[in-house]
Scaffold this motif. Sequence first.
Motif, PDB file in Angstrom:
ATOM      1  N   TYR A 197       0.877  -1.162  -0.009  1.00  0.00           N
ATOM      2  CA  TYR A 197       0.115   0.204  -0.041  1.00  0.00           C
ATOM      3  C   TYR A 197       0.864   1.247   0.073  1.00  0.00           C
ATOM      4  O   TYR A 197       0.510   2.200  -0.482  1.00  0.00           O
ATOM      5  CB  TYR A 197      -1.113   0.012   1.199  1.00  0.00           C
ATOM      6  N   ALA A 198       1.948   1.356   0.872  1.00  0.00           N
ATOM      7  CA  ALA A 198       3.039   2.427   0.674  1.00  0.00           C
ATOM      8  C   ALA A 198       3.569   2.660  -0.602  1.00  0.00           C
ATOM      9  O   ALA A 198       3.497   3.814  -1.089  1.00  0.00           O
ATOM     10  CB  ALA A 198       3.996   2.153   1.857  1.00  0.00           C
ATOM     11  N   GLY A 252      -9.484   6.336   2.672  1.00  0.00           N
ATOM     12  CA  GLY A 252     -10.771   5.675   2.480  1.00  0.00           C
ATOM     13  C   GLY A 252     -10.473   4.353   1.881  1.00  0.00           C
ATOM     14  O   GLY A 252     -11.398   3.419   2.055  1.00  0.00           O
ATOM     15  N   LEU A 253      -9.741   4.309   0.970  1.00  0.00           N
ATOM     16  CA  LEU A 253      -9.517   3.118   0.278  1.00  0.00           C
ATOM     17  C   LEU A 253      -8.969   2.080   1.098  1.00  0.00           C
ATOM     18  O   LEU A 253      -9.332   0.756   1.160  1.00  0.00           O
ATOM     19  CB  LEU A 253      -8.675   3.108  -0.904  1.00  0.00           C
ATOM     20  N   LEU A 254      -8.004   2.255   2.002  1.00  0.00           N
ATOM     21  CA  LEU A 254      -7.395   1.666   2.877  1.00  0.00           C
ATOM     22  C   LEU A 254      -8.346   0.923   3.834  1.00  0.00           C
ATOM     23  O   LEU A 254      -8.559  -0.337   4.034  1.00  0.00           O
ATOM     24  CB  LEU A 254      -6.303   2.135   3.748  1.00  0.00           C
ATOM     25  N   ALA A 255      -9.347   1.622   4.473  1.00  0.00           N
ATOM     26  CA  ALA A 255     -10.456   1.172   5.391  1.00  0.00           C
ATOM     27  C   ALA A 255     -11.295   0.600   4.459  1.00  0.00           C
ATOM     28  O   ALA A 255     -11.738  -0.506   5.015  1.00  0.00           O
ATOM     29  CB  ALA A 255     -10.934   2.636   5.937  1.00  0.00           C
ATOM     30  N   ALA A 256     -11.835   0.700   3.305  1.00  0.00           N
ATOM     31  CA  ALA A 256     -12.755   0.139   2.492  1.00  0.00           C
ATOM     32  C   ALA A 256     -12.018  -1.270   2.297  1.00  0.00           C
ATOM     33  O   ALA A 256     -13.151  -2.367   2.205  1.00  0.00           O
ATOM     34  CB  ALA A 256     -13.122   0.707   1.160  1.00  0.00           C
ATOM     35  N   LEU A 292      -1.983   0.527   8.948  1.00  0.00           N
ATOM     36  CA  LEU A 292      -1.791   2.125   8.526  1.00  0.00           C
ATOM     37  C   LEU A 292      -0.133   2.363   8.822  1.00  0.00           C
ATOM     38  O   LEU A 292       0.309   3.095   8.422  1.00  0.00           O
ATOM     39  CB  LEU A 292      -2.772   2.778   9.196  1.00  0.00           C
ATOM     40  N   ALA A 293       0.061   1.849  10.194  1.00  0.00           N
ATOM     41  CA  ALA A 293       1.488   2.211  10.775  1.00  0.00           C
ATOM     42  C   ALA A 293       2.555   1.740   9.795  1.00  0.00           C
ATOM     43  O   ALA A 293       3.262   2.457   9.501  1.00  0.00           O
ATOM     44  CB  ALA A 293       1.657   1.552  12.144  1.00  0.00           C
ATOM     45  N   SER A 294       2.173   0.350   9.323  1.00  0.00           N
ATOM     46  CA  SER A 294       3.307  -0.007   8.285  1.00  0.00           C
ATOM     47  C   SER A 294       3.338   0.607   7.078  1.00  0.00           C
ATOM     48  O   SER A 294       4.434   0.830   6.239  1.00  0.00           O
ATOM     49  CB  SER A 294       3.249  -1.737   8.277  1.00  0.00           C
ATOM     50  N   VAL A 295       1.890   1.287   6.522  1.00  0.00           N
ATOM     51  CA  VAL A 295       2.122   2.017   5.452  1.00  0.00           C
ATOM     52  C   VAL A 295       2.693   3.249   5.633  1.00  0.00           C
ATOM     53  O   VAL A 295       3.806   3.728   4.690  1.00  0.00           O
ATOM     54  CB  VAL A 295       0.540   2.213   5.258  1.00  0.00           C
ATOM     55  N   LYS A 316       2.825  11.939   8.503  1.00  0.00           N
ATOM     56  CA  LYS A 316       3.582  12.424   9.873  1.00  0.00           C
ATOM     57  C   LYS A 316       2.604  12.723  10.788  1.00  0.00           C
ATOM     58  O   LYS A 316       2.796  12.449  11.968  1.00  0.00           O
ATOM     59  CB  LYS A 316       4.709  13.337   9.482  1.00  0.00           C
ATOM     60  N   SER A 317       1.663  13.560  10.538  1.00  0.00           N
ATOM     61  CA  SER A 317       0.376  13.833  11.501  1.00  0.00           C
ATOM     62  C   SER A 317      -0.114  12.777  11.864  1.00  0.00           C
ATOM     63  O   SER A 317      -0.415  12.402  13.185  1.00  0.00           O
ATOM     64  CB  SER A 317      -0.312  14.979  10.826  1.00  0.00           C
ATOM     65  N   LEU A 318      -0.596  11.676  11.120  1.00  0.00           N
ATOM     66  CA  LEU A 318      -1.270  10.688  11.420  1.00  0.00           C
ATOM     67  C   LEU A 318      -0.446   9.553  12.492  1.00  0.00           C
ATOM     68  O   LEU A 318      -0.851   9.195  13.437  1.00  0.00           O
ATOM     69  CB  LEU A 318      -1.651   9.619  10.148  1.00  0.00           C
ATOM     70  N   LYS A 319       1.081   9.704  11.992  1.00  0.00           N
ATOM     71  CA  LYS A 319       1.844   8.936  12.745  1.00  0.00           C
ATOM     72  C   LYS A 319       1.870   9.377  14.195  1.00  0.00           C
ATOM     73  O   LYS A 319       1.803   8.493  15.410  1.00  0.00           O
ATOM     74  CB  LYS A 319       3.306   8.920  12.367  1.00  0.00           C
TER      75      LYS A 319
END
Length: 184
Positions: free
Chosen positions: A14-15, A84-88, A95-98, A36-39
């Motif tokens: 995904y990344a 949105g795609l990741l969650a769907a 997400l953390a590894s992405v 970075k904000s999400l991290k």
Amino acid sequence: MADDSKASNVGERYAQALFDLANDEKTVAAVEADLKSLKTALAESRELKLLLASPAFSAEDKAKGLAGIAAQAGFHATTRKFLGLLAANGRASALASVITGFEALSAAARGVVAAKVTTAVPLTAAQGKGVAAALRQALGKDPEIETRVDPSILGGIKVQVGSRLFDASLRSKLDSLKFALKRA
């Protein structure tokens, strides 16, 4: 361990997809800032970690949660669509590894190397410059340093670059001494 490897592999794929898209759209810097904000949010919010990791929440709930965070933070459209795609796709837990994979791809594209520096107390500006200079000389590339304070290492420094770890912490030296004394 197989599950962690699988999640990491998914995160890397995904990344790579996100990096390729952001690169094509010339939005790598904006997407990286969003990630970075999400991290930071992931590190600070137990609720966010729970939302993403728990199977009790549906993919739709996770998508709504991530969309809310993205809207509140004013994330770039590419980042919002990707979340949105990741969650769907039921991959919100990766997400953390992405984020880690995207940061590595972005650093490689810029010709810098990411380094994680852990110390028992915060580094002064002079110490930070010294560490950066030493890493630049040792690696032959400009380091992008992420610092972390961990009082449990007692003193010294730990530097991780990729999979390599240089551990000159007082904690590891004491552990080595303890192991040697047990063997004697």
